[in-house]
Design an enzyme around this catalytic site. Structure first.
Site, PDB file in Angstrom:
ATOM      1  N   HIS A 119       6.095   8.676   1.426  1.00  0.00           N
ATOM      2  CA  HIS A 119       5.468   7.454   1.927  1.00  0.00           C
ATOM      3  C   HIS A 119       6.164   6.858   3.142  1.00  0.00           C
ATOM      4  CE1 HIS A 119       2.503   4.274   0.116  1.00  0.00           C
ATOM      5  NE2 HIS A 119       2.165   4.640   1.332  1.00  0.00           N
ATOM      6  N   ASP A 143       0.107   1.358  -4.957  1.00  0.00           N
ATOM      7  CA  ASP A 143       1.418   1.948  -5.216  1.00  0.00           C
ATOM      8  C   ASP A 143       2.025   1.324  -6.465  1.00  0.00           C
ATOM      9  OD1 ASP A 143       4.030   3.102  -4.832  1.00  0.00           O
ATOM     10  OD2 ASP A 143       3.797   2.952  -2.655  1.00  0.00           O
ATOM     11  N   ASP A 147       7.743  -0.713  -1.569  1.00  0.00           N
ATOM     12  CA  ASP A 147       8.135  -0.019  -0.335  1.00  0.00           C
ATOM     13  C   ASP A 147       8.413  -0.977   0.823  1.00  0.00           C
ATOM     14  OD1 ASP A 147       7.721   2.233  -1.827  1.00  0.00           O
ATOM     15  OD2 ASP A 147       5.925   2.902  -0.780  1.00  0.00           O
ATOM     16  N   HIS A 160      11.479   6.223   2.133  1.00  0.00           N
ATOM     17  CA  HIS A 160      10.115   6.070   1.609  1.00  0.00           C
ATOM     18  C   HIS A 160       9.956   4.736   0.884  1.00  0.00           C
ATOM     19  CE1 HIS A 160      10.577   7.902  -2.758  1.00  0.00           C
ATOM     20  NE2 HIS A 160      11.587   7.148  -2.440  1.00  0.00           N
ATOM     21  N   ASP A 254       1.579   7.840  -7.090  1.00  0.00           N
ATOM     22  CA  ASP A 254       2.310   7.312  -8.244  1.00  0.00           C
ATOM     23  C   ASP A 254       1.761   5.956  -8.704  1.00  0.00           C
ATOM     24  OD1 ASP A 254       3.595   5.190  -6.834  1.00  0.00           O
ATOM     25  OD2 ASP A 254       5.430   6.320  -6.537  1.00  0.00           O
ATOM     26  N   GLU A 297       2.715  11.465  -1.486  1.00  0.00           N
ATOM     27  CA  GLU A 297       3.623  11.673  -2.611  1.00  0.00           C
ATOM     28  C   GLU A 297       3.096  12.641  -3.670  1.00  0.00           C
ATOM     29  OE1 GLU A 297       6.729  10.774  -2.653  1.00  0.00           O
ATOM     30  OE2 GLU A 297       6.938   9.021  -1.332  1.00  0.00           O
TER      31      GLU A 297
END
Length: 320
Positions: A119, A143, A147, A160, A254, A297
């Site tokens: 990412h 997500d 992040d 990431h 994820d 990912e």
């Protein structure tokens, strides 16, 4: 009367894409933003699984960015950490190339689809799309993780987990000095134009950043409480109330529950179901505002062959 293709139906809705029946695809075989090998093979596996043929089967033309192997060969021979940040030069070089390729697709009026890779590449995809659509670009970030660590707040140093802090302008001068490999990344996304869906594993430092800057986030608790339809509506109302602004959606697999997408590097239980993930993509596409999409990912090296098949199949399905 001939039946309209999916591409023609979406073209009728599109508010921003001048070339709305063409999808510009950038494959980014890159793993430098995190420590687990294999995520660089995610794009190759999705192509092998037939994603390009599937998109063309929906009536779209496909324009593929050239020379994806360059992402593998550009890694510097010497790339020591800068502060906590790992592989900083490699991540910066890859993100800059991604930005150029995504900007090229956006400037041609195509839907820009980027297949990762980890990412950290979103630093580049967002710079690229915002160069064309400006700072009214809305970002819907799907997500398990936010992040949004800065170079000083990150514990792991894995980039990431940091892309949004760069594009939102959250890094101070000590984080990104003039000689930093990331000095080229200028703030390009407004904090009020970012919304999250699916969060459930957020560092303490990131929670503080989200609160300080009043960034809207819908966690899995919100999905459970309100249902995915209401959450998506509230998320879009927050960043794009009248549905008149362009949207860049960045989807980390994820965000999905590991029972749905097991082959990913940082799985977290209690995630989105198969249908919830697809509903988000469908609802955003139906606005007619979608101009760019990242899917990242997918890691073919993790899990057994069935886990890989399942995760790649889900990834391809989300893009469709």
């Amino acid at each position: 009367m001939a039946q309209l293709t999916d591409a023609q139906l979406m073209a009728d809705r599109s508010k921003f894409l001048k070339n709305s029946t063409t999808v510009g695809i950038t494959c980014v075989p890159f793993s430098g933003g995190q420590p687990k090998g294999g995520v660089e093979d995610g794009p190759v596996e999705m192509v092998r699984f037939g994603i390009l043929d599937q998109i063309q089967g929906m009536g779209y033309s496909v324009e593929l960015s050239e020379n994806m192997d360059k992402y593998r060969t550009m890694q510097p021979a010497h790339d020591p950490p800068i502060g906590k940040l790992k592989n900083p030069r490699y991540v910066s070089m890859a993100a800059r190339r991604v930005a150029e390729q995504v900007q090229a697709h956006c400037s041609q009026g195509r839907l820009a689809v980027t297949l990762g890779g980890d990412h950290s590449i979103a630093m580049g995809t967002l710079v690229g799309s915002s160069a064309v659509y400006g700072d009214d670009l809305c970002v819907v970030w799907i997500d398990a993780h936010s992040d949004i660590n800065t170079p000083s707040s990150t514990d792991s140093g894995n980039l990431h987990g940091c892309p949004l802090s760069f594009v939102l302008g959250l890094c101070d001068e000590s984080d990104v000095p003039a000689d930093s490999p990331f000095a080229w990344v200028k703030p390009c996304i407004r904090q009020s134009r970012l919304v999250y869906i699916g969060l459930r594993d957020v560092d303490a430092g990131e929670k503080a950043i989200l609160r300080k800057h009043n960034i809207k986030a819908f966690s899995m608790h919100d999905v459970d409480k309100y249902g995915i339809g209401r959450v998506v509506e509230m998320a879009l109302d927050h960043v794009n109330k009248d549905r008149v602004l362009p949207i860049h959606m960045s989807f980390d697999v994820d965000a999905l529950d590991p029972s749905v997408a097991p082959a990913t590097g940082t799985p977290v239980r209690g995630g989105l179901t198969f249908r919830e993930g697809h509903y988000i993509c469908e609802a955003v596409a139906e606005t007619g505002c979608l101009v760019a999409l990242d899917l990242v990912e997918v890691n073919p090296a993790l899990g057994d062959p069935e886990s890989l098949r399942q995760t790649v199949a889900v990834g391809c399905s989300l893009i469709r």
